[in-house]
Scaffold this motif. Structure first.
Motif, short mmCIF file in Angstrom:
data_model
loop_
_atom_site.label_atom_id
_atom_site.label_comp_id
_atom_site.label_asym_id
_atom_site.label_seq_id
_atom_site.Cartn_x
_atom_site.Cartn_y
_atom_site.Cartn_z
N LEU A 61 15.82 16.18 3.81
CA LEU A 61 15.28 15.43 4.95
C LEU A 61 13.92 16.00 5.33
O LEU A 61 13.60 17.14 5.01
N LEU A 62 13.13 15.21 6.01
CA LEU A 62 11.80 15.65 6.39
C LEU A 62 11.85 16.86 7.32
O LEU A 62 12.71 16.95 8.20
N MET B 217 14.83 8.25 15.47
CA MET B 217 16.14 8.64 16.00
C MET B 217 17.19 8.66 14.88
O MET B 217 18.05 9.54 14.86
N ILE B 218 17.09 7.73 13.96
CA ILE B 218 18.02 7.72 12.82
C ILE B 218 17.80 8.96 11.96
O ILE B 218 18.77 9.61 11.51
N HIS C 197 13.77 17.80 11.11
CA HIS C 197 14.38 19.07 11.52
C HIS C 197 13.67 19.62 12.75
O HIS C 197 14.31 20.16 13.66
N THR C 198 12.35 19.50 12.79
CA THR C 198 11.58 19.96 13.93
C THR C 198 12.04 19.23 15.19
O THR C 198 12.28 19.85 16.24
N ALA C 199 12.16 17.92 15.10
CA ALA C 199 12.58 17.11 16.25
C ALA C 199 14.00 17.48 16.69
O ALA C 199 14.28 17.59 17.90
N TRP C 200 14.90 17.67 15.74
CA TRP C 200 16.28 18.07 16.07
C TRP C 200 16.28 19.40 16.83
O TRP C 200 16.92 19.54 17.87
N ALA D 121 23.93 15.17 11.40
CA ALA D 121 25.06 14.99 10.49
C ALA D 121 25.06 16.06 9.40
O ALA D 121 26.12 16.57 9.02
N PHE D 122 23.89 16.39 8.87
CA PHE D 122 23.79 17.43 7.86
C PHE D 122 24.34 18.74 8.41
O PHE D 122 25.14 19.42 7.76
N GLY D 123 23.92 19.10 9.62
CA GLY D 123 24.41 20.33 10.25
C GLY D 123 25.90 20.28 10.55
O GLY D 123 26.61 21.27 10.36
N ALA D 124 26.38 19.13 11.02
CA ALA D 124 27.81 18.98 11.31
C ALA D 124 28.65 19.13 10.05
O ALA D 124 29.73 19.73 10.08
N ASN D 125 28.15 18.64 8.93
CA ASN D 125 28.87 18.79 7.65
C ASN D 125 28.75 20.20 7.10
O ASN D 125 29.70 20.72 6.52
N LYS D 126 27.59 20.82 7.26
CA LYS D 126 27.36 22.16 6.72
C LYS D 126 28.13 23.22 7.50
O LYS D 126 28.72 24.12 6.91
#
Length: 101
Positions: free
Chosen positions: A76-77, A27-28, A81-84, A35-40
């Motif tokens: 990131l793994l 989950m982390i 990304h798959t899980a997101w 967070a990466f997407g929110a910043n990008k």
């Protein structure tokens, strides 16, 4: 004061806390992708993507096919990304079902 047994009618309800405890580390990692997407892009940008189910399905599969390596851009793994993408895809499927009720 007499000790009484408390009542909580939660039988059959989702046990979210326990699930998060069991899957704390994954989950982390998913939160890091968020967070990466929110910043990008921008916070909540994911919610406004047109044709979202198809596009997040495609992103999910692209990352899944990359295997266990890390994404070049985020570091990131690919599995994270798959899980997101699976969570976002599920969100839109649920919204679509609500609209059709």
């Amino acid at each position: 004061m007499t000790k009484q047994e408390g009542k909580k009618y939660d039988t059959g309800k989702p046990r979210i806390y326990e699930m998060i405890e069991d899957f704390k580390e994954p989950m982390i990692e998913i939160a890091k992708v968020w967070a990466f997407g929110a910043n990008k892009y921008e916070k909540h940008n994911w919610a406004y993507v047109d044709n979202a189910i198809d596009r997040y399905s495609n992103a999910l599969l692209r990352h899944m096919l990359e295997g266990e390596d890390k994404d070049d851009e985020s570091g990131l793994l690919h599995a994270s990304h798959t899980a997101w993408n699976a969570i976002v895809r599920l969100y839109f499927i649920i919204q679509k079902q609500k609209e059709n009720e």
